[in-house]
Design a protein around this motif. Structure first.
Motif, PDB file in Angstrom:
ATOM      1  N   LEU A 112       0.837  -1.195   0.000  1.00 46.50           N
ATOM      2  CA  LEU A 112       0.000   0.000   0.000  1.00 46.50           C
ATOM      3  C   LEU A 112       0.875   1.250   0.000  1.00 46.50           C
ATOM      4  O   LEU A 112       2.049   1.197   0.381  1.00 46.50           O
ATOM      5  CB  LEU A 112      -0.928   0.026   1.224  1.00 46.50           C
ATOM      6  N   VAL A 113       0.303   2.363  -0.422  1.00 43.77           N
ATOM      7  CA  VAL A 113       1.006   3.642  -0.444  1.00 43.77           C
ATOM      8  C   VAL A 113       0.633   4.425   0.818  1.00 43.77           C
ATOM      9  O   VAL A 113      -0.549   4.536   1.167  1.00 43.77           O
ATOM     10  CB  VAL A 113       0.640   4.463  -1.693  1.00 43.77           C
ATOM     11  N   VAL A 114       1.652   4.961   1.484  1.00 44.19           N
ATOM     12  CA  VAL A 114       1.398   5.747   2.693  1.00 44.19           C
ATOM     13  C   VAL A 114       0.591   6.997   2.317  1.00 44.19           C
ATOM     14  O   VAL A 114       0.990   7.754   1.425  1.00 44.19           O
ATOM     15  CB  VAL A 114       2.721   6.165   3.369  1.00 44.19           C
ATOM     16  N   PRO A 115      -0.549   7.200   2.960  1.00 42.96           N
ATOM     17  CA  PRO A 115      -1.312   8.431   2.661  1.00 42.96           C
ATOM     18  C   PRO A 115      -0.547   9.664   3.112  1.00 42.96           C
ATOM     19  O   PRO A 115       0.259   9.612   4.042  1.00 42.96           O
ATOM     20  CB  PRO A 115      -2.608   8.250   3.467  1.00 42.96           C
ATOM     21  N   SER A 116      -0.791  10.787   2.407  1.00 41.75           N
ATOM     22  CA  SER A 116      -0.070  12.014   2.747  1.00 41.75           C
ATOM     23  C   SER A 116      -0.400  12.441   4.163  1.00 41.75           C
ATOM     24  O   SER A 116      -1.513  12.243   4.660  1.00 41.75           O
ATOM     25  CB  SER A 116      -0.452  13.130   1.770  1.00 41.75           C
ATOM     26  N   THR A 117       0.596  13.030   4.810  1.00 43.32           N
ATOM     27  CA  THR A 117       0.431  13.453   6.197  1.00 43.32           C
ATOM     28  C   THR A 117      -0.456  14.674   6.263  1.00 43.32           C
ATOM     29  O   THR A 117      -0.245  15.660   5.563  1.00 43.32           O
ATOM     30  CB  THR A 117       1.799  13.787   6.822  1.00 43.32           C
ATOM     31  N   GLU A 118      -1.453  14.637   7.098  1.00 50.74           N
ATOM     32  CA  GLU A 118      -2.330  15.765   7.322  1.00 50.74           C
ATOM     33  C   GLU A 118      -1.936  16.448   8.614  1.00 50.74           C
ATOM     34  O   GLU A 118      -1.372  15.827   9.507  1.00 50.74           O
ATOM     35  CB  GLU A 118      -3.791  15.310   7.400  1.00 50.74           C
ATOM     36  N   GLU A 119      -2.206  17.714   8.702  1.00 49.28           N
ATOM     37  CA  GLU A 119      -1.883  18.465   9.911  1.00 49.28           C
ATOM     38  C   GLU A 119      -2.653  17.885  11.082  1.00 49.28           C
ATOM     39  O   GLU A 119      -3.871  17.784  11.066  1.00 49.28           O
ATOM     40  CB  GLU A 119      -2.243  19.941   9.749  1.00 49.28           C
ATOM     41  N   SER A 120      -1.939  17.515  12.114  1.00 44.86           N
ATOM     42  CA  SER A 120      -2.587  16.977  13.299  1.00 44.86           C
ATOM     43  C   SER A 120      -2.965  18.077  14.276  1.00 44.86           C
ATOM     44  O   SER A 120      -3.798  17.882  15.146  1.00 44.86           O
ATOM     45  CB  SER A 120      -1.667  15.959  13.998  1.00 44.86           C
ATOM     46  N   GLU A 121      -2.285  19.225  14.134  1.00 44.25           N
ATOM     47  CA  GLU A 121      -2.606  20.330  15.026  1.00 44.25           C
ATOM     48  C   GLU A 121      -3.924  20.976  14.635  1.00 44.25           C
ATOM     49  O   GLU A 121      -4.350  20.906  13.490  1.00 44.25           O
ATOM     50  CB  GLU A 121      -1.491  21.388  14.971  1.00 44.25           C
ATOM     51  N   GLU A 122      -4.544  21.618  15.589  1.00 44.79           N
ATOM     52  CA  GLU A 122      -5.802  22.318  15.335  1.00 44.79           C
ATOM     53  C   GLU A 122      -5.550  23.478  14.371  1.00 44.79           C
ATOM     54  O   GLU A 122      -4.630  24.255  14.542  1.00 44.79           O
ATOM     55  CB  GLU A 122      -6.376  22.853  16.645  1.00 44.79           C
ATOM     56  N   THR A 123      -6.353  23.534  13.350  1.00 47.20           N
ATOM     57  CA  THR A 123      -6.203  24.608  12.382  1.00 47.20           C
ATOM     58  C   THR A 123      -7.492  25.419  12.324  1.00 47.20           C
ATOM     59  O   THR A 123      -8.575  24.913  12.618  1.00 47.20           O
ATOM     60  CB  THR A 123      -5.892  24.053  10.978  1.00 47.20           C
ATOM     61  N   PHE A 124      -7.358  26.672  11.946  1.00 48.28           N
ATOM     62  CA  PHE A 124      -8.510  27.553  11.822  1.00 48.28           C
ATOM     63  C   PHE A 124      -8.751  27.822  10.352  1.00 48.28           C
ATOM     64  O   PHE A 124      -7.833  28.181   9.616  1.00 48.28           O
ATOM     65  CB  PHE A 124      -8.256  28.862  12.571  1.00 48.28           C
ATOM     66  N   SER A 125      -9.971  27.639   9.929  1.00 51.33           N
ATOM     67  CA  SER A 125     -10.305  27.795   8.520  1.00 51.33           C
ATOM     68  C   SER A 125     -11.316  28.914   8.357  1.00 51.33           C
ATOM     69  O   SER A 125     -12.306  28.991   9.097  1.00 51.33           O
ATOM     70  CB  SER A 125     -10.891  26.491   7.973  1.00 51.33           C
ATOM     71  N   SER A 126     -11.054  29.791   7.416  1.00 55.16           N
ATOM     72  CA  SER A 126     -11.996  30.868   7.154  1.00 55.16           C
ATOM     73  C   SER A 126     -11.936  31.237   5.676  1.00 55.16           C
ATOM     74  O   SER A 126     -10.892  31.140   5.045  1.00 55.16           O
ATOM     75  CB  SER A 126     -11.686  32.101   8.009  1.00 55.16           C
ATOM     76  N   ASP A 127     -13.074  31.605   5.142  1.00 52.01           N
ATOM     77  CA  ASP A 127     -13.173  32.083   3.772  1.00 52.01           C
ATOM     78  C   ASP A 127     -13.652  33.525   3.808  1.00 52.01           C
ATOM     79  O   ASP A 127     -14.531  33.879   4.600  1.00 52.01           O
ATOM     80  CB  ASP A 127     -14.161  31.236   2.968  1.00 52.01           C
ATOM     81  N   LEU A 128     -13.071  34.348   2.966  1.00 48.98           N
ATOM     82  CA  LEU A 128     -13.452  35.752   2.911  1.00 48.98           C
ATOM     83  C   LEU A 128     -14.737  35.902   2.110  1.00 48.98           C
ATOM     84  O   LEU A 128     -14.811  35.497   0.959  1.00 48.98           O
ATOM     85  CB  LEU A 128     -12.334  36.583   2.269  1.00 48.98           C
ATOM     86  N   ALA A 129     -15.749  36.464   2.750  1.00 43.18           N
ATOM     87  CA  ALA A 129     -17.005  36.771   2.063  1.00 43.18           C
ATOM     88  C   ALA A 129     -16.958  38.239   1.655  1.00 43.18           C
ATOM     89  O   ALA A 129     -17.196  39.127   2.466  1.00 43.18           O
ATOM     90  CB  ALA A 129     -18.194  36.496   2.974  1.00 43.18           C
ATOM     91  N   ALA A 130     -16.619  38.502   0.410  1.00 39.76           N
ATOM     92  CA  ALA A 130     -16.390  39.873  -0.053  1.00 39.76           C
ATOM     93  C   ALA A 130     -17.689  40.498  -0.559  1.00 39.76           C
ATOM     94  O   ALA A 130     -18.323  39.966  -1.465  1.00 39.76           O
ATOM     95  CB  ALA A 130     -15.338  39.887  -1.160  1.00 39.76           C
ATOM     96  N   PRO A 131     -18.108  41.623   0.022  1.00 38.95           N
ATOM     97  CA  PRO A 131     -19.311  42.303  -0.471  1.00 38.95           C
ATOM     98  C   PRO A 131     -19.043  42.956  -1.820  1.00 38.95           C
ATOM     99  O   PRO A 131     -17.920  43.333  -2.128  1.00 38.95           O
ATOM    100  CB  PRO A 131     -19.581  43.355   0.610  1.00 38.95           C
ATOM    101  N   GLN A 132     -20.090  43.085  -2.610  1.00 38.06           N
ATOM    102  CA  GLN A 132     -19.949  43.657  -3.944  1.00 38.06           C
ATOM    103  C   GLN A 132     -20.214  45.160  -3.974  1.00 38.06           C
ATOM    104  O   GLN A 132     -19.999  45.794  -4.998  1.00 38.06           O
ATOM    105  CB  GLN A 132     -20.903  42.945  -4.910  1.00 38.06           C
ATOM    106  N   TYR A 133     -20.723  45.708  -2.861  1.00 41.19           N
ATOM    107  CA  TYR A 133     -20.982  47.150  -2.814  1.00 41.19           C
ATOM    108  C   TYR A 133     -20.621  47.624  -1.411  1.00 41.19           C
ATOM    109  O   TYR A 133     -21.460  48.051  -0.631  1.00 41.19           O
ATOM    110  CB  TYR A 133     -22.448  47.438  -3.135  1.00 41.19           C
ATOM    111  N   ALA A 134     -19.328  47.510  -1.112  1.00 40.61           N
ATOM    112  CA  ALA A 134     -18.861  47.737   0.257  1.00 40.61           C
ATOM    113  C   ALA A 134     -18.587  49.214   0.526  1.00 40.61           C
ATOM    114  O   ALA A 134     -18.436  50.014  -0.392  1.00 40.61           O
ATOM    115  CB  ALA A 134     -17.591  46.924   0.510  1.00 40.61           C
ATOM    116  N   LEU A 135     -18.517  49.536   1.815  1.00 45.73           N
ATOM    117  CA  LEU A 135     -18.071  50.849   2.258  1.00 45.73           C
ATOM    118  C   LEU A 135     -16.738  50.705   2.971  1.00 45.73           C
ATOM    119  O   LEU A 135     -16.479  49.694   3.638  1.00 45.73           O
ATOM    120  CB  LEU A 135     -19.088  51.466   3.227  1.00 45.73           C
ATOM    121  N   PHE A 136     -15.890  51.714   2.845  1.00 46.57           N
ATOM    122  CA  PHE A 136     -14.683  51.772   3.651  1.00 46.57           C
ATOM    123  C   PHE A 136     -15.073  52.093   5.092  1.00 46.57           C
ATOM    124  O   PHE A 136     -16.193  52.536   5.376  1.00 46.57           O
ATOM    125  CB  PHE A 136     -13.728  52.832   3.115  1.00 46.57           C
TER     126      PHE A 136
END
Length: 537
Positions: A112-136
């Motif tokens: 068998l092929v060793v599966p790639s190592t995944e991060e075992s540490e806790e990770t934070f995931s976020s996606d940027l939700a960009a508005p289309q008519y934003a204000l500064f």
């Protein structure tokens, strides 16, 4: 040793342990024919995968029990298991870390092929939700203050933002909030030129696509556009002030009916608010209705440079309530907007000219008393050959470094004269005035805004001080002398949009200063000119 060959040795009891007794029982209850060892093996590797079964110590130990003694000894040697009388116990005690050589040897043994190592540490995931008519941030702060003040009596406030800092976009957020919170309701936008009306309608149509919560109508009431109030219940009414003023004089019922359905009235370029035309319209449109709010928009919150009483009247009209941009660490918001590239970094230059007008005492008195210079003096300046020659040469010098140049001329004739000379000298120059047919004006402005790298120049009089949006304009020549700081600031404002607002990093403003006539040199100074008038007494 092939992994599937090893798994084929697993009997029903072993498969039940690997798969989980609960899953095994459910499969058997639903259809006992599915609980065959062959089917259970397929289910097992489909759910957990061969690699996962080897990576888990618990399932790995069960799988080791399926090895033949000879195979177990070979694997124990490969994994450097400790010496033990029971080779299976030795394998059970082997510690296998992720990413280790022992792990690679284990997987090689079972092909068998060793599966790639995944991060075992806790990770934070976020996606940027960009508005289309934003204000500064500074725009959001100003909008929040405006909305708060509009909820309190007398429900009127002036929003003061420098030209190029996004007051129209900020206003659209305020309008959208009002329309979302009240249904049905009308918001009325008042402007004194067709360009400003068209700009407001187009901007709202774009903004509502991102900020809206329902289908709404945009009602146009300027130029040739008419308004049937029987159909007007919910949406934005964009009205030209002169047209609404004329209609109000003919039929007070018309504007009363419009006011009774409105919850917010916007006055663009609100320094005009106390002029007679605005005053009559507002008296009928706003005052009779306690819950109708009034918002003024301006880059210059005063009417004049010298007439303090008129400026005080404007401040009183808006109940001394003005929201302006406040940025910690900056005395003047223009400085912040420049440093953050919302406004361009502007180089101001004066083109000094000895007019040789030989002004009489009467002329000097009229200049002192009147907001604008007397027409006879302006005519003499427009016809001054040496002055015009210097202006032409200055424009041509700017054209070496700028692709879009705007020239503010003294009169209709003066704008045509400058454009004609520039054209004769092979420059792509046009004249735009109130007398230019609408279709021709639109064509000239569209060509000025396009991406063609050729240098283009517009010489204009009286029509492009407000409501003209051409962010690529990076140079302006103010050849029109004025005592109005409001007008001067508006002319400067056509050129100063920064990179973050779709404009330029740098801009250049050249003001023709006739040495015996007044002039102004800095939009930053203009921004603070009326602050003392607006302080609560």
């Amino acid at each position: 040793m092939n992994f599937d060959d090893l798994l084929s040795r697993a009997d029903e009891e072993t498969l039940q342990t690997l798969l989980g007794s609960s899953a095994f029982r459910l499969v058997k209850l639903l259809d006992s024919r599915l609980a065959t060892p062959t089917n259970l093996r397929e289910v097992l590797v489909s759910i957990y995968s061969r690699e996962s079964l080897l990576l888990s110590k618990d399932t790995r130990t069960i799988l080791f029990e399926l090895l033949l003694p000879k195979q177990a000894k070979i694997l124990a040697t490969i994994l450097s298991a400790s010496d033990h009388e029971d080779v299976f116990q030795a394998l059970k005690e082997v510690k296998i870390r992720r990413g280790s050589e022992r792990e690679r040897n284990l997987f090689d043994f079972f092909e068998l092929v060793v599966p790639s190592t995944e991060e075992s540490e806790e990770t934070f995931s976020s996606d940027l939700a960009a508005p289309q008519y934003a204000l500064f941030a500074h725009q959001r702060s100003a909008a929040a203050k405006v909305k708060q003040l509009l909820q309190k009596e007398p429900r009127r406030v002036l929003l003061h933002m420098p030209t190029g800092s996004g007051k129209t976009r900020t206003a659209m957020h305020i309008i959208a909030d009002r329309l979302r919170s009240q249904e049905p309701t009308l918001v009325v936008w008042l402007a004194y030129s067709e360009e400003l009306c068209q700009q407001a309608a187009a901007e709202f149509q774009r903004a509502w696509k991102y900020l809206g919560d329902r289908d709404l109508s945009i009602y146009r009431f300027w130029g040739n556009h008419e308004l049937d109030l029987d159909q007007v219940r919910d949406g934005l009414v964009v009205a030209g002030l002169s047209k609404l003023y004329s209609r109000a004089k003919r039929s007070i019922q018309f504007i009363n009916q419009l006011g009774s359905r409105s919850s917010l009235v916007i006055i663009d370029e609100a320094h005009q608010a106390i002029a007679e035309t605005y005053q009559l319209v507002l008296d009928v449109l706003v005052l009779p209705y306690q819950n109708t709010a009034l918002l003024g928009l301006t880059a210059t919150p005063g009417r004049t440079w010298a007439d303090i009483s008129a400026d005080e009247e404007l401040a009183e009209f808006f109940a001394q309530r003005k929201v302006t941009l406040e940025v910690p660490g900056y005395e003047n918001p223009v400085e912040y907007l420049v440093s953050e590239q919302y406004l361009a970094r502007v180089k101001y230059r004066s083109l000094l000219h000895q007019s040789g007008l030989n002004l009489s005492n009467n002329d000097l008195k009229r200049i002192e008393e009147e907001l604008e210079l007397p027409k006879n003096i302006l005519t003499r300046l427009a016809e001054n050959e040496q002055r015009n020659l210097r202006i032409i040469l200055e424009i041509e010098d700017l054209a070496k470094h700028h692709k879009r140049i705007l020239v503010f001329a003294i009169s209709v004739e003066h704008s045509k004269l400058l454009a004609a000379v520039l054209q004769a000298r092979s420059w792509q120059a046009s004249a735009v005035t109130a007398k230019t047919p609408a279709s021709e004006r639109e064509r000239i402005i569209a060509r000025f805004k396009d991406d063609n790298p050729e240098t283009k120049i517009i010489c204009n009089y009286g029509v492009l001080t407000t409501g003209f949006d051409a962010p690529r304009t990076s140079a302006t020549v103010i050849a029109r002398p004025t005592k109005s700081l409001v007008l001067y600031s508006q002319m400067v404002g056509r050129t100063i949009r920064g990179l973050k607002a779709g404009g330029n990093e740098k801009a250049e403003i050249v003001t023709v200063v006739d040495t015996d006539l007044p002039g102004f040199g800095s939009v930053a100074d203009a921004f603070n000119n009326w602050e003392d008038i607006w302080r609560l007494k």
